[in-house]
Design an enzyme around this catalytic site. Structure first.
Site, PDB file in Angstrom:
ATOM      1  N   ALA A 109      44.201  30.656  87.276  1.00  0.00           N
ATOM      2  CA  ALA A 109      43.025  30.334  88.085  1.00  0.00           C
ATOM      3  C   ALA A 109      41.860  31.148  87.523  1.00  0.00           C
ATOM      4  O   ALA A 109      42.074  32.164  86.853  1.00  0.00           O
ATOM      5  CB  ALA A 109      43.289  30.709  89.536  1.00  0.00           C
ATOM      6  N   GLY A 115      48.134  30.463  87.593  1.00  0.00           N
ATOM      7  CA  GLY A 115      47.957  29.086  88.060  1.00  0.00           C
ATOM      8  C   GLY A 115      48.326  28.051  87.002  1.00  0.00           C
ATOM      9  O   GLY A 115      48.679  26.919  87.341  1.00  0.00           O
ATOM     10  N   GLU A 175      51.975  27.673  87.271  1.00  0.00           N
ATOM     11  CA  GLU A 175      52.224  26.924  88.513  1.00  0.00           C
ATOM     12  C   GLU A 175      51.939  25.429  88.333  1.00  0.00           C
ATOM     13  O   GLU A 175      52.639  24.584  88.886  1.00  0.00           O
ATOM     14  CB  GLU A 175      51.375  27.506  89.651  1.00  0.00           C
ATOM     15  CG  GLU A 175      51.816  28.916  90.019  1.00  0.00           C
ATOM     16  CD  GLU A 175      50.879  29.581  91.012  1.00  0.00           C
ATOM     17  OE1 GLU A 175      49.741  29.903  90.635  1.00  0.00           O
ATOM     18  OE2 GLU A 175      51.287  29.766  92.166  1.00  0.00           O
ATOM     19  N   GLU A 186      49.890  37.666  88.076  1.00  0.00           N
ATOM     20  CA  GLU A 186      48.965  37.964  89.179  1.00  0.00           C
ATOM     21  C   GLU A 186      49.051  39.410  89.651  1.00  0.00           C
ATOM     22  O   GLU A 186      48.029  39.996  90.018  1.00  0.00           O
ATOM     23  CB  GLU A 186      49.233  37.014  90.368  1.00  0.00           C
ATOM     24  CG  GLU A 186      48.767  35.584  90.163  1.00  0.00           C
ATOM     25  CD  GLU A 186      49.812  34.686  89.505  1.00  0.00           C
ATOM     26  OE1 GLU A 186      50.816  35.204  88.966  1.00  0.00           O
ATOM     27  OE2 GLU A 186      49.629  33.454  89.549  1.00  0.00           O
TER      28      GLU A 186
HETATM   29  N1  CO8 Z   1      40.006  33.198  84.334  1.00  0.00           N
HETATM   30  C1  CO8 Z   1      38.752  33.248  83.822  1.00  0.00           C
HETATM   31  N2  CO8 Z   1      38.508  33.462  82.506  1.00  0.00           N
HETATM   32  C2  CO8 Z   1      39.573  33.626  81.707  1.00  0.00           C
HETATM   33  C3  CO8 Z   1      40.902  33.570  82.171  1.00  0.00           C
HETATM   34  C4  CO8 Z   1      41.106  33.337  83.568  1.00  0.00           C
HETATM   35  N3  CO8 Z   1      42.343  33.240  84.124  1.00  0.00           N
HETATM   36  N4  CO8 Z   1      41.739  33.779  81.136  1.00  0.00           N
HETATM   37  C5  CO8 Z   1      40.962  33.946  80.049  1.00  0.00           C
HETATM   38  N5  CO8 Z   1      39.658  33.841  80.389  1.00  0.00           N
HETATM   39  C6  CO8 Z   1      38.489  33.957  79.510  1.00  0.00           C
HETATM   40  C7  CO8 Z   1      38.263  35.412  79.075  1.00  0.00           C
HETATM   41  O1  CO8 Z   1      37.562  36.138  80.077  1.00  0.00           O
HETATM   42  C8  CO8 Z   1      37.459  35.211  77.799  1.00  0.00           C
HETATM   43  O2  CO8 Z   1      36.137  34.912  78.145  1.00  0.00           O
HETATM   44  P1  CO8 Z   1      34.904  35.589  77.293  1.00  0.00           P
HETATM   45  O3  CO8 Z   1      35.111  35.055  75.879  1.00  0.00           O
HETATM   46  O4  CO8 Z   1      33.710  35.035  77.962  1.00  0.00           O
HETATM   47  O5  CO8 Z   1      35.091  37.053  77.367  1.00  0.00           O
HETATM   48  C9  CO8 Z   1      38.061  33.934  77.213  1.00  0.00           C
HETATM   49  O6  CO8 Z   1      38.744  33.275  78.287  1.00  0.00           O
HETATM   50  C10 CO8 Z   1      39.094  34.204  76.134  1.00  0.00           C
HETATM   51  O7  CO8 Z   1      40.063  35.096  76.650  1.00  0.00           O
HETATM   52  P2  CO8 Z   1      40.496  36.451  75.899  1.00  0.00           P
HETATM   53  O8  CO8 Z   1      39.398  36.978  75.074  1.00  0.00           O
HETATM   54  O9  CO8 Z   1      41.080  37.373  76.929  1.00  0.00           O
HETATM   55  O10 CO8 Z   1      41.634  35.846  74.936  1.00  0.00           O
HETATM   56  P3  CO8 Z   1      42.884  36.649  74.327  1.00  0.00           P
HETATM   57  O11 CO8 Z   1      43.501  35.720  73.349  1.00  0.00           O
HETATM   58  O12 CO8 Z   1      42.493  38.003  73.901  1.00  0.00           O
HETATM   59  O13 CO8 Z   1      43.897  36.827  75.577  1.00  0.00           O
HETATM   60  C11 CO8 Z   1      45.126  36.064  77.497  1.00  0.00           C
HETATM   61  C12 CO8 Z   1      44.508  35.701  76.137  1.00  0.00           C
HETATM   62  C13 CO8 Z   1      46.293  37.046  77.287  1.00  0.00           C
HETATM   63  C14 CO8 Z   1      45.646  34.779  78.120  1.00  0.00           C
HETATM   64  C15 CO8 Z   1      44.052  36.734  78.397  1.00  0.00           C
HETATM   65  O14 CO8 Z   1      42.887  35.926  78.382  1.00  0.00           O
HETATM   66  C16 CO8 Z   1      44.462  36.898  79.826  1.00  0.00           C
HETATM   67  O15 CO8 Z   1      45.230  37.826  80.122  1.00  0.00           O
HETATM   68  N6  CO8 Z   1      43.965  36.046  80.741  1.00  0.00           N
HETATM   69  C17 CO8 Z   1      44.207  36.160  82.154  1.00  0.00           C
HETATM   70  C18 CO8 Z   1      45.598  35.695  82.505  1.00  0.00           C
HETATM   71  C19 CO8 Z   1      45.849  35.856  83.987  1.00  0.00           C
HETATM   72  O16 CO8 Z   1      45.846  36.957  84.516  1.00  0.00           O
HETATM   73  N7  CO8 Z   1      46.098  34.752  84.686  1.00  0.00           N
HETATM   74  C20 CO8 Z   1      46.351  34.739  86.098  1.00  0.00           C
HETATM   75  C21 CO8 Z   1      45.089  34.552  86.870  1.00  0.00           C
HETATM   76  S1  CO8 Z   1      45.338  34.669  88.608  1.00  0.00           S
HETATM   77  C22 CO8 Z   1      45.977  33.196  89.050  1.00  0.00           C
HETATM   78  O17 CO8 Z   1      46.186  32.319  88.241  1.00  0.00           O
HETATM   79  C23 CO8 Z   1      46.256  33.018  90.498  1.00  0.00           C
HETATM   80  C24 CO8 Z   1      46.639  31.574  90.820  1.00  0.00           C
HETATM   81  C25 CO8 Z   1      46.583  31.345  92.316  1.00  0.00           C
HETATM   82  C26 CO8 Z   1      45.177  31.338  92.847  1.00  0.00           C
HETATM   83  C27 CO8 Z   1      45.130  31.270  94.303  1.00  0.00           C
HETATM   84  C28 CO8 Z   1      43.726  31.193  94.859  1.00  0.00           C
HETATM   85  C29 CO8 Z   1      43.275  32.292  95.705  1.00  0.00           C
END
Ligand code: CO8
Length: 256
Positions: free
Chosen positions: A65, A110, A113, A133
Site C-alpha cells: 500500500a 498489500g 495480499e 508491515e
Molecule cells: N509506498 C509508497 N512508495 C513506495 C513504496 C510503498 N509501499 N515502495 C516503494 N516506494 C517508492 C520509494 O519511496 C521510492 O520512491 P522515490 O524514488 O520517490 O524515493 C521508489 O518507490 C523506489 O523504491 P526504492 O528506492 O526503495 O527501491 P529499492 O529497489 O531500493 O527497494 C523495496 C525496493 C525493498 C521494495 C523498497 O522500496 C521497500 O521496502 N518498499 C516498501 C515495502 C513495504 O514496506 N511494503 C508494505 C507497505 S504497508 C502495506 O502494504 C499495508 C497494506 C494494508 C494497508 C491497510 C490500510 C490502512
C-alpha cells in the site's frame, strides 16, 4: 476507458492487467482502488473475457500500500483505506472467471495480499514476497492475516507476518504461497500460455469449479460435496457440456 495506474490488453479471451505506477513500485493508493473497481465493473460486463491475469510494470509486482498516503492517516481514514482494499480483493476473489497473479518482482505488504486474493500465483524466479508491515509498526490490512494462514499454513503466516522477512520465489513455492516459479524472461509467455489454455476450456465448468472450490473452503466436507454434486448435475443443462463429451468421442476439438 483510460486509466492512470493500469494498462489493460485483451488477448484471446484473456484480460491482461498491468499495474502501472513504476516510479512508486506500483504501490496501491486510493486512485488505484477507484480505477481497479471501475475496471472490474467494465470486465464483468464483457462476456468474451474468460480469464484475468494481473502483473506489475517494472521491477515490482506491487511493493505494498502507498506508505506516503498512509503516513498521516487517522483511525477513520485508515479504516476506510483498509476496508476499501479488503472489499476490492474480496471482489477479485469472487470474480466468476479465474484470476492469475503473474508475480514479476516485489510482492510486499498489500502487494502480497493482492497476489493472495488471486486464484493462484505464478512467480518469476526474481520475485520476492513478504508482509513487511511490522517494520513500519503496522500489520497487514487487506486480509493478509486471514488469507496467508489459509494458503500457506499457520506457521508460515506467523513467521512471515511477525518477522516482516522477505522471502524468495523458491521459498514461497516451498510454503505453497505460489504454484510455480519460472525464469524471469519467460514469465509472461508461460502465464499467457496457461491463461489461453484455461480460456479455451469449457467456461461453465471452469467457473463452476472455481465457485465450488472457494465456497467449499468455508463449509464442511459433507456440505461441500453436496455443492459439488449440485454443480456437477447443473452442468448437464448446458449444451456446451454435451458438446465437450461429444467432441471427445468424435476425436475432435470442442466447438463451445
Ligand atoms: N509506498 C509508497 N512508495 C513506495 C513504496 C510503498 N509501499 N515502495 C516503494 N516506494 C517508492 C520509494 O519511496 C521510492 O520512491 P522515490 O524514488 O520517490 O524515493 C521508489 O518507490 C523506489 O523504491 P526504492 O528506492 O526503495 O527501491 P529499492 O529497489 O531500493 O527497494 C523495496 C525496493 C525493498 C521494495 C523498497 O522500496 C521497500 O521496502 N518498499 C516498501 C515495502 C513495504 O514496506 N511494503 C508494505 C507497505 S504497508 C502495506 O502494504 C499495508 C497494506 C494494508 C494497508 C491497510 C490500510 C490502512
Amino acid at each position: 476507458m483510460e486509466y492512470r495506474n493500469l494498462k489493460v490488453e485483451l488477448l484471446n479471451g484473456v484480460a491482461l492487467i498491468t499495474i502501472s505506477r513504476p516510479a512508486a513500485l506500483n504501490a496501491l493508493n486510493s486512485e488505484f482502488f477507484t480505477e481497479f473497481n471501475d475496471l472490474l465493473n467494465e470486465l464483468g460486463k464483457d462476456t468474451s473475457i474468460r480469464v484475468m491475469v494481473i502483473t506489475g510494470e517494472g521491477k515490482a509486482f506491487v511493493a505494498g500500500a502507498d506508505i506516503a498516503e498512509m503516513a498521516n492517516m487517522n483511525y477513520d481514514q485508515a479504516c476506510c483505506f483498509a476496508r476499501t482494499g479488503q472489499k476490492t480483493f474480496l471482489r477479485l476473489e469472487k470474480m466468476e472467471i479465474p484470476v492469475i497473479a503473474a508475480v514479476n518482482g516485489f510482492a510486499l505488504g498489500g502487494g502480497c495480499e493482492l497476489a493472495l486474493a488471486c486464484d493462484f500465483r505464478i512467480a518469476s524466479s526474481l520475485a520476492k514476497f513478504g508482509q513487511p508491515e511490522v517494520n513500519l509498526g503496522l500489520i497487514p490490512g487487506y486480509a493478509g492475516t486471514q488469507r496467508l494462514s489459509r494458503l500457506a499454513g499457520m506457521g508460515n503466516a506467523l513467521f512471515l507476518i511477525l518477522s516482516g522477512e522477505t522471502i524468495t520465489a523458491d521459498d514461497a513455492l516451498r510454503m505453497g504461497l505460489v504454484q510455480k516459479v519460472v525464469p524471469a524472461e519467460t514469465l509472461m509467455e508461460e502465464v499467457m500460455k496457461l491463461a489461453t489454455k484455461m480460456a479455451s476450456n469449457g467456461s461453465h465448468a471452469v467457473r463452476m469449479a472455481k465457485e465450488i472450490i472457494r465456497k467449499g473452503r468455508e463449509t464442511t466436507l459433507h456440505d461441500g460435496s453436496n455443492l459439488e454434486s449440485e454443480a456437477f448435475s447443473k452442468l448437464f443443462d448446458y449444451p456446451s457440456t454435451k458438446e465437450g463429451m461429444k467432441a471427445f468421442l468424435e476425436k475432435r476439438k470442442p466447438n463451445w
